[in-house]
Design a protein around this motif. Sequence first.
Motif, mmCIF file in Angstrom:
data_model
loop_
_atom_site.group_PDB
_atom_site.id
_atom_site.type_symbol
_atom_site.label_atom_id
_atom_site.label_comp_id
_atom_site.label_asym_id
_atom_site.label_seq_id
_atom_site.Cartn_x
_atom_site.Cartn_y
_atom_site.Cartn_z
ATOM 1 N N UNK A 1 0.704 -0.466 6.791
ATOM 2 C CA UNK A 1 -0.384 0.478 6.533
ATOM 3 C C UNK A 1 -0.869 0.460 5.087
ATOM 4 N N UNK A 2 -0.600 -0.656 4.380
ATOM 5 C CA UNK A 2 -1.063 -0.766 2.987
ATOM 6 C C UNK A 2 -2.381 -1.540 3.009
ATOM 7 N N UNK A 3 -3.489 -0.865 2.671
ATOM 8 C CA UNK A 3 -4.765 -1.575 2.729
ATOM 9 C C UNK A 3 -5.581 -1.485 1.447
ATOM 10 N N UNK A 4 -4.954 -1.041 0.358
ATOM 11 C CA UNK A 4 -5.687 -0.955 -0.916
ATOM 12 C C UNK A 4 -5.638 -2.247 -1.712
ATOM 13 N N UNK A 5 -4.879 -3.225 -1.212
ATOM 14 C CA UNK A 5 -4.701 -4.480 -1.963
ATOM 15 C C UNK A 5 -5.276 -5.628 -1.158
ATOM 16 N N UNK A 6 -6.173 -6.373 -1.775
ATOM 17 C CA UNK A 6 -6.739 -7.546 -1.108
ATOM 18 C C UNK A 6 -5.841 -8.753 -1.375
ATOM 19 N N UNK A 7 -5.493 -9.476 -0.318
ATOM 20 C CA UNK A 7 -4.617 -10.646 -0.465
ATOM 21 C C UNK A 7 -5.461 -11.918 -0.540
#
Length: 396
Positions: A77-83
Amino acid sequence: MVAQIQSVTVLGSTGSIGVSTLDVVRRHPDRYRVFALAANSRVDLIIPQIEACNPRYAVMNEPVAAEQLRVQLQALGINGTEVLAGEQQVAMVAAHPEVDTVMAAIVGAAGLISTMAAVHAGKKVMLANKESLVMAGDLLMQAVADSGATLLPVDSEHNAIFQCMPRDYQRGLAATGVNKILLTGSGGPFRQLPIAQLHSVTPAQACAHPNWDMGKKISVDSATMMNKGLEFIEACWLFDARPDQVEVVVHPQSVVHSMVEYRDGSVLAQLGNPDMRTAIAHCLAYPERIDSGVASLDIIRTATLDFEAPDYQRFPCLRLADQAARAGGMAMAVLNAANEIAVAAFLEQHIRFTDIAIVIEQVLTAAPSIEPVSLLLVQQADQEARELARRAIQDL
Ligand code: NAD
Ligand code: MG
């Protein structure tokens, strides 16, 4: 009062220097914010870092690892970081307009492109990746001058030298009263081992450094003293010193991190516990001073500081680095590339510890001498030297 929060990219975040950097950064949330993290492939190590720092970007050099990271972050549920994936994206987060400070802590030649990208973009570059300076010192220092980047040495010795140098040392060592630089090194785990036993030491023994806890490659470099050889070259570039102005001194306690001798006989030294967070904090806050988490040096318990001349018979890599520094040109990039291949082969138990210097010497002799006038030529020479080293290893 801190005027503005610095935005920091940490290249090589999952390594020894990367972890120490994040430790210092997290002590000062009022000063630093992590903009991006970059690493090679260790998804398991970068996930907790992402959870703790919430960076805008996380870059994995290996595309497969990037894909795994995307899936795992989504599951958490971590979506603040773009991979992102690949070397170009590592360079992108080093040069991004929103970044103020870049910790260049990728190991080896793999760090060259991103270090250069940060320098070209005029960043404050905290340089741990000494290999990029050894490979392309002329180009890198010229790029610093052209872009107005600030290059701050993280390597503990060079950080110590920087702290002991006159403020205006860039006018030249002679012009500012500096006689010479005394570059200290512990001598590593095999300083006193009978030389006849060196051929049978294992990777685990070579990586067990008496004073410093570091990545595997630099640990083996410390055991061969190639690390001091690379640092000798690093010091020449950083401080515009000639090889005869830098003297290697073996200092087993690793408390004096290096010294600068002045014309009037003064010798200034920087001392401290062997913990890289001191140099990292010094670079992060320069010219201010911040808490690093490093324990106070107990000078009474330290009691003894020993110094001795380096043993070039025991440490032939030190001699080879010295030769490459004096030869100039591409010799230093060739030395570095051959060393990386030889160290990797030793860690995989394909060659003996004592073969490392043999391989490097063969490659230095066989490699053509060309001038490192462009990054492309440096990269070509690096690749050719790697191929020569692989062949030398097969022929052992
Ligand atoms: P390490 O092996 O512990 O970590 C290396 C880091 O680089 C890891 O995060 C890894 O994922 C990353 N990496 C490797 N290849 C990569 C690639 N192609 N793309 C992106 N990331 C990649 O190494 P370390 O001990 O932290 O050393 C890092 C650098 O700092 C080296 O150049 C070393 O010489 C220098 N240095 C280290 C110390 C120390 O105490 N560890 C001291 C002085 C200088
Ligand atoms: Mg060092």
